[in-house]
Write an enzyme that holds these catalytic residues in place. Sequence first.
Site, PDB file in Angstrom:
ATOM      1  NE  ARG A 151      -1.957  -2.164  11.193  1.00 56.63           N
ATOM      2  CZ  ARG A 151      -2.724  -1.044  11.575  1.00 56.63           C
ATOM      3  NH1 ARG A 151      -3.851  -0.917  12.197  1.00 56.63           N
ATOM      4  NH2 ARG A 151      -2.226   0.041  10.510  1.00 56.63           N
ATOM      5  CD  GLU A 168      -8.066  -1.572  10.931  1.00 51.05           C
ATOM      6  OE1 GLU A 168      -8.412  -2.106  10.015  1.00 51.05           O
ATOM      7  OE2 GLU A 168      -8.214  -0.367  10.872  1.00 51.05           O
ATOM      8  NE  ARG A 202      -1.263   4.561   9.293  1.00 55.53           N
ATOM      9  CZ  ARG A 202      -2.344   4.428   9.310  1.00 55.53           C
ATOM     10  NH1 ARG A 202      -3.101   4.004   8.121  1.00 55.53           N
ATOM     11  NH2 ARG A 202      -3.035   4.447  10.563  1.00 55.53           N
ATOM     12  NE  ARG A 257      -3.849  -2.138   2.281  1.00 54.28           N
ATOM     13  CZ  ARG A 257      -4.713  -2.487   3.443  1.00 54.28           C
ATOM     14  NH1 ARG A 257      -4.567  -1.612   4.450  1.00 54.28           N
ATOM     15  NH2 ARG A 257      -5.498  -3.493   3.096  1.00 54.28           N
ATOM     16  CB  SER A 272     -11.639  -4.047   8.735  1.00 50.88           C
ATOM     17  OG  SER A 272     -11.244  -2.993   9.319  1.00 50.88           O
TER      18      SER A 272
END
Length: 456
Positions: free
Chosen positions: A420, A378, A306, A291, A381
């Site tokens: 994560r 987070e 990130r 990303r 999701s």
Amino acid sequence: MYDIKWIRENASAFDAGLESRGAAPLSATLLAIDDRRRAAIGRAQASQERRNALSKEIGQAMAAKDLARAEALKAEVAALKDALAAAEAEEKATVAELDSALGGIPNTPAPDAPLGRDEHDNVERHRVGAPRTAATLGFAPKQHFEVGEGLGLMDFEAAARMSGARFVVNKGGMARLERALGQFMLDLHTQEHGYTEVNPPLLVRDPSFFGTNQLPKFEDDQFWAVTSDLFDNFEPTPGVDLKDALRASFRAARYGLIPTAEVPLTNLVRESILDDKELPLRFTALTPCFRAEAGSAGRDTRGMIRQHQFTKVEMVSITTPETSRDEHERMTACAEEVLKRLDLAYRVVTLCTGDMGFGAQKTYDLEVWLPGQDAYREISSCSVCGDFQARRMNARYRPAEGKSTRFVHTLNGSGVAVGRALVAVLETYQNEDGSVTVPSALAPYMGGVTRIEKAA
């Protein structure tokens, strides 16, 4: 992707859904474009019908040797040919305009999605586990990058020399721990949760990105790769700006690095008609993900939260409309089980309409507790998308009763983000001496290693 017929019949509900996401109502604009499309179709049909009638009249005039009338009719046919071409061109242009507009509109939230503007309006469902803090650990916990660098097994500087910011090199026991996490998750989902493991392509073309709604809205968030064909086959078009021509050529030649395995896993059913007996289909994959993080400047610049490149286990389900809501609960429970087995404290929140992803009707976020940050962050999701992606992919199924096909419903969820999870393990299982205890669930994957210690 929306059906314009549905928007015409449910304009108020469509606009209300957009407004709940903080977007302006669009039904009037879209229906105006569709009105122009329908008018063009009407003109084309009228012109074609008149041409057909004139063809018969020309034949009759020729049979009667009325050459003057035949020539006049032929002139009218020629004029109608131009009118038909203009109407067909207008129809083609309005279809492209409508498709472009519809492709950039987010999904309509489910009726039970909480209304809200941003993450502050998300609704907590429940919490699991007791967060570990300085009081329970007996010392001030460090953040994961401090733990990793202290062990000499996490190297951000070497990664920056090779690739720039937002990359990391994990070595030795750290690399093995990360690999163990991914393997543990895959085994759990395939052996106990009924998912089929897939090893998908990491490079896909634009139609696949459009199918899972990364395009057109999130083009700048992707990493793109092209071959030398881009330049070998490029020919400037007269009257077209060189930058626009290059951009069009680039898009035609490019491949995108997947931002999540949701893209290839969901597109496994694109342009297909499934038998309802095949459903639900459940797929999982452990892949690198890429990303650009174009919209996250200044956020989480330290550590692994990130990254431009990270590893994730993804879950995708393809279901019927009648079962998709139950499948959403099931998928979320599968993701939760990963955190339960690792004995990580976490909470589940329902995202509000203003914080949901572009393609989601309803989303549950799993947020894991990070002692070093003293916060929940987070880690997964899980979203149900209804038929939003299926329409973009033309993915359908044939019900047992009835001849007509229906669009499938799609769901996706992280099961979970491996990087994560590594962050959470490092911060949760850190010891005062700087070492890290290996969670018992990972013991079968660590070859007898029970503690990650400083590299010799």
